[in-house]
Design an enzyme around this catalytic site. Sequence first.
Site, PDB file in Angstrom:
ATOM      1  N   PRO A  64       0.423  -0.873   0.254  1.00  0.00           N
ATOM      2  CA  PRO A  64       0.151  -0.477   0.366  1.00  0.00           C
ATOM      3  C   PRO A  64       0.548   1.643  -0.170  1.00  0.00           C
ATOM      4  O   PRO A  64       1.042   2.049   1.082  1.00  0.00           O
ATOM      5  CB  PRO A  64      -0.510  -0.039   1.555  1.00  0.00           C
ATOM      6  CG  PRO A  64      -0.273  -0.850   2.101  1.00  0.00           C
ATOM      7  CD  PRO A  64       0.439  -1.931   1.123  1.00  0.00           C
ATOM      8  N   CYS A  65       1.393   1.809  -1.302  1.00  0.00           N
ATOM      9  CA  CYS A  65       1.941   2.414  -1.392  1.00  0.00           C
ATOM     10  C   CYS A  65       1.261   4.150  -1.325  1.00  0.00           C
ATOM     11  O   CYS A  65       1.989   5.037  -0.888  1.00  0.00           O
ATOM     12  CB  CYS A  65       2.777   2.890  -2.501  1.00  0.00           C
ATOM     13  SG  CYS A  65       1.702   2.526  -4.079  1.00  0.00           S
ATOM     14  N   HIS A  66      -0.185   3.883  -1.609  1.00  0.00           N
ATOM     15  CA  HIS A  66      -1.059   4.659  -1.539  1.00  0.00           C
ATOM     16  C   HIS A  66      -0.842   5.348   0.081  1.00  0.00           C
ATOM     17  O   HIS A  66      -1.988   6.617   0.366  1.00  0.00           O
ATOM     18  CB  HIS A  66      -2.308   4.600  -2.190  1.00  0.00           C
ATOM     19  CG  HIS A  66      -2.976   3.381  -0.768  1.00  0.00           C
ATOM     20  ND1 HIS A  66      -2.338   2.440  -1.133  1.00  0.00           N
ATOM     21  CD2 HIS A  66      -3.544   3.489   0.297  1.00  0.00           C
ATOM     22  CE1 HIS A  66      -3.424   0.922  -0.593  1.00  0.00           C
ATOM     23  NE2 HIS A  66      -4.557   1.769   0.492  1.00  0.00           N
TER      24      HIS A  66
END
Length: 165
Positions: A129-131
């Site tokens: 989850p780079c968001h």
Amino acid sequence: MKQQRPTHNNFYDVLDSPLGPLYLIFTSGVLTGITFSKPTDILLNRMEAITAARSELLDYFNKARQEFTCRTAFTEGTEFERKVWETLRKIPYGETRTYKWLAEEIGKPLAFRAVGNALGKNPIPIIFPCHRVIEADGSLGGYSGGVDIKRRLIEIEYYTKLSKA
């Protein structure tokens, strides 16, 4: 995302999501990529046997999943980039952390710009989850699928977590 050469071991499938179509890239049956644009040099192949990644992503978008367990593999990336991507899983669902926090987590406290560059190359967004990584001042920063998609993912998680509290 750097495109892979077409082989009989590489294929992609399409998942309709609230964000638009997601292209799930598989290598030998293992999820190796998620992209927001159609791969041009990998064959489309809908395989019913590859359901875990699809099912888990559908559950995520239906607010029924907060962690992913499907098989994934990184087929590219430096050791540093892979360490950054793996560390993303430490960020709890519905929460955000800063690029600086991530740099400190991997033991490179001054490498927050390099962390940002690595996140831009994350081949398996959403599952890694780079968001959830934002600027220190609270602004969103960049995202491979665009800032609007990043904002939408953060909102989905925040409101889902809030409604379950």
